[in-house]
Scaffold this active site. Sequence first.
Site, PDB file in Angstrom:
ATOM      1  N   TYR A  30     -81.768 -26.919  50.005  1.00 44.20           N
ATOM      2  CA  TYR A  30     -83.075 -27.505  50.279  1.00 44.20           C
ATOM      3  C   TYR A  30     -83.355 -27.519  51.778  1.00 44.20           C
ATOM      4  O   TYR A  30     -82.474 -27.222  52.592  1.00 44.20           O
ATOM      5  CB  TYR A  30     -83.170 -28.915  49.695  1.00 44.20           C
ATOM      6  CG  TYR A  30     -82.369 -29.985  50.423  1.00 44.20           C
ATOM      7  CD1 TYR A  30     -80.983 -30.032  50.318  1.00 44.20           C
ATOM      8  CD2 TYR A  30     -83.011 -30.951  51.209  1.00 44.20           C
ATOM      9  CE1 TYR A  30     -80.255 -31.014  50.979  1.00 44.20           C
ATOM     10  CE2 TYR A  30     -82.291 -31.928  51.860  1.00 44.20           C
ATOM     11  CZ  TYR A  30     -80.912 -31.959  51.754  1.00 44.20           C
ATOM     12  OH  TYR A  30     -80.201 -32.923  52.410  1.00 44.20           O
ATOM     13  N   ARG A  49     -82.764 -21.609  58.868  1.00 47.73           N
ATOM     14  CA  ARG A  49     -81.637 -22.383  58.322  1.00 47.73           C
ATOM     15  C   ARG A  49     -81.619 -22.274  56.797  1.00 47.73           C
ATOM     16  O   ARG A  49     -80.548 -22.172  56.183  1.00 47.73           O
ATOM     17  CB  ARG A  49     -81.720 -23.850  58.767  1.00 47.73           C
ATOM     18  CG  ARG A  49     -80.487 -24.649  58.316  1.00 47.73           C
ATOM     19  CD  ARG A  49     -80.458 -26.035  58.908  1.00 47.73           C
ATOM     20  NE  ARG A  49     -81.554 -26.859  58.416  1.00 47.73           N
ATOM     21  CZ  ARG A  49     -81.803 -28.095  58.829  1.00 47.73           C
ATOM     22  NH1 ARG A  49     -81.029 -28.654  59.744  1.00 47.73           N
ATOM     23  NH2 ARG A  49     -82.821 -28.780  58.337  1.00 47.73           N
ATOM     24  N   ARG A  98     -74.049 -23.455  29.758  1.00 52.22           N
ATOM     25  CA  ARG A  98     -73.446 -24.145  30.904  1.00 52.22           C
ATOM     26  C   ARG A  98     -72.079 -23.537  31.218  1.00 52.22           C
ATOM     27  O   ARG A  98     -71.156 -23.639  30.432  1.00 52.22           O
ATOM     28  CB  ARG A  98     -73.290 -25.640  30.615  1.00 52.22           C
ATOM     29  CG  ARG A  98     -72.775 -26.416  31.811  1.00 52.22           C
ATOM     30  CD  ARG A  98     -72.475 -27.860  31.492  1.00 52.22           C
ATOM     31  NE  ARG A  98     -71.940 -28.560  32.659  1.00 52.22           N
ATOM     32  CZ  ARG A  98     -70.651 -28.516  33.024  1.00 52.22           C
ATOM     33  NH1 ARG A  98     -69.770 -27.845  32.319  1.00 52.22           N
ATOM     34  NH2 ARG A  98     -70.257 -29.152  34.115  1.00 52.22           N
ATOM     35  N   HIS A 100     -69.550 -22.528  34.918  1.00 53.41           N
ATOM     36  CA  HIS A 100     -69.524 -22.689  36.365  1.00 53.41           C
ATOM     37  C   HIS A 100     -69.904 -21.398  37.095  1.00 53.41           C
ATOM     38  O   HIS A 100     -70.666 -21.411  38.043  1.00 53.41           O
ATOM     39  CB  HIS A 100     -68.146 -23.175  36.838  1.00 53.41           C
ATOM     40  CG  HIS A 100     -67.896 -24.610  36.537  1.00 53.41           C
ATOM     41  ND1 HIS A 100     -67.499 -25.041  35.288  1.00 53.41           N
ATOM     42  CD2 HIS A 100     -68.017 -25.719  37.292  1.00 53.41           C
ATOM     43  CE1 HIS A 100     -67.369 -26.357  35.305  1.00 53.41           C
ATOM     44  NE2 HIS A 100     -67.688 -26.796  36.513  1.00 53.41           N
ATOM     45  N   LYS A 144     -77.127 -26.707  53.614  1.00 55.18           N
ATOM     46  CA  LYS A 144     -77.981 -27.835  53.202  1.00 55.18           C
ATOM     47  C   LYS A 144     -78.089 -27.788  51.676  1.00 55.18           C
ATOM     48  O   LYS A 144     -79.085 -27.336  51.104  1.00 55.18           O
ATOM     49  CB  LYS A 144     -79.350 -27.756  53.905  1.00 55.18           C
ATOM     50  CG  LYS A 144     -80.019 -29.120  54.050  1.00 55.18           C
ATOM     51  CD  LYS A 144     -81.108 -29.082  55.104  1.00 55.18           C
ATOM     52  CE  LYS A 144     -82.014 -30.297  55.060  1.00 55.18           C
ATOM     53  NZ  LYS A 144     -81.401 -31.586  55.331  1.00 55.18           N
ATOM     54  N   GLU A 176     -70.898 -36.495  61.987  1.00 56.99           N
ATOM     55  CA  GLU A 176     -72.352 -36.707  62.026  1.00 56.99           C
ATOM     56  C   GLU A 176     -72.671 -37.941  61.194  1.00 56.99           C
ATOM     57  O   GLU A 176     -71.757 -38.652  60.750  1.00 56.99           O
ATOM     58  CB  GLU A 176     -73.094 -35.475  61.498  1.00 56.99           C
ATOM     59  CG  GLU A 176     -72.736 -35.107  60.077  1.00 56.99           C
ATOM     60  CD  GLU A 176     -73.486 -33.891  59.548  1.00 56.99           C
ATOM     61  OE1 GLU A 176     -74.546 -33.539  60.071  1.00 56.99           O
ATOM     62  OE2 GLU A 176     -72.992 -33.301  58.567  1.00 56.99           O
ATOM     63  N   LEU A 200     -74.118 -30.451  59.554  1.00 59.07           N
ATOM     64  CA  LEU A 200     -75.348 -29.691  59.366  1.00 59.07           C
ATOM     65  C   LEU A 200     -75.950 -29.488  60.756  1.00 59.07           C
ATOM     66  O   LEU A 200     -76.103 -30.455  61.518  1.00 59.07           O
ATOM     67  CB  LEU A 200     -76.345 -30.454  58.476  1.00 59.07           C
ATOM     68  CG  LEU A 200     -77.626 -29.664  58.250  1.00 59.07           C
ATOM     69  CD1 LEU A 200     -77.401 -28.540  57.250  1.00 59.07           C
ATOM     70  CD2 LEU A 200     -78.742 -30.567  57.766  1.00 59.07           C
TER      71      LEU A 200
HETATM   72  N1  PLP Z   1     -76.975 -33.971  59.124  1.00 62.37           N
HETATM   73  C1  PLP Z   1     -77.204 -34.282  57.844  1.00 62.37           C
HETATM   74  C2  PLP Z   1     -76.041 -34.509  56.942  1.00 62.37           C
HETATM   75  C3  PLP Z   1     -78.506 -34.372  57.348  1.00 62.37           C
HETATM   76  O1  PLP Z   1     -78.734 -34.658  56.051  1.00 62.37           O
HETATM   77  C4  PLP Z   1     -79.597 -34.165  58.245  1.00 62.37           C
HETATM   78  C5  PLP Z   1     -80.978 -34.258  57.789  1.00 62.37           C
HETATM   79  O2  PLP Z   1     -81.282 -34.633  56.696  1.00 62.37           O
HETATM   80  C6  PLP Z   1     -79.316 -33.866  59.580  1.00 62.37           C
HETATM   81  C7  PLP Z   1     -77.997 -33.767  59.991  1.00 62.37           C
HETATM   82  C8  PLP Z   1     -80.425 -33.648  60.565  1.00 62.37           C
HETATM   83  O3  PLP Z   1     -81.037 -32.393  60.362  1.00 62.37           O
HETATM   84  P1  PLP Z   1     -82.533 -32.138  60.832  1.00 62.37           P
HETATM   85  O4  PLP Z   1     -82.613 -32.559  62.266  1.00 62.37           O
HETATM   86  O5  PLP Z   1     -82.710 -30.663  60.692  1.00 62.37           O
HETATM   87  O6  PLP Z   1     -83.414 -32.948  59.962  1.00 62.37           O
END
Ligand code: PLP
Length: 277
Positions: A30, A49, A98, A100, A144, A176, A200
Amino acid sequence: MVYLNGDFIAKDKASISVMDRGFLFGDGVYEVIPAYNGKIFRPTEHLDRLQKSLDSIQITNPYSHNKWINILNKLVNHSSNTNQSLYLQITRGTDTKRKHNFDALTPTIYVESNPLTSKTKQELSKGFSAISAQDIRWSRCDIKATSLLANVLYAQDAKKHNVEEVILYRDNQITEGATSNVFILKNNILYTHPTGANILSGITRDLVLESASACSIQIQESSFSLDNIFTSDELWISSSTREIMPITKLDNKPINQGKVGAIWGCVFEYYQRLKND
Ligand code: PLP
């Protein structure tokens, strides 16, 4: 109005099969993209991304850059709210059974747009609280992915403790936030975890680094510990919907005596200018 597999329809008319692999396995990716004053913010960065996330899980991007932009613009323009948060999701598609492993399927594509209310400088200047927790997520946090079970549990913990975010550590190093990137400032140097599989790569993260440079702050993309946070001058989190948020309390202990720092103010102002460019 939402977008589902080629159609713009009412949200309550949008439905997918129970055999969709997004439903069965969280087998999808997403993006969340803000739009300010009717203009999508950093579309290329978000769509790049998205491409990386799709490549990582072997789904062919169903649309060109221009087709995505057209869909996103149509949803933004349809809304009476000028500031919007676009959510787009692509799952591997609907299977017959279903299992995997997967065969080539037609991806399920869903996009919705919701009003986005950014906090004012005054609201942000009060500072926010966070808690810390061990990072129990998998080792491909750069994707993501819609499979967000760990993040769901963190969010519930944040709700329970009435805090804004859960700041994660792995091997005593801060990775993070559960839904954000994390920064500390110490002696005019800004530290944040380097990009790679453990975080991320936030689009806002890059803009924070750009904004901090513009505020004459040196950048160091290296990890830091929980202890480093408690002796830091400032602690911030960033994401597309929260922008740059100062955290003044972690695990009930004050950072910088519980006060929002001056550099945050400069970075916040610069970021607002980027939004309005
Ligand atoms: N890290 C994680 C785990 C996130 O879920 C998000 C955003 O939802 C971010 C970092 C920040 O990403 P962005 O600045 O692209 O929204």
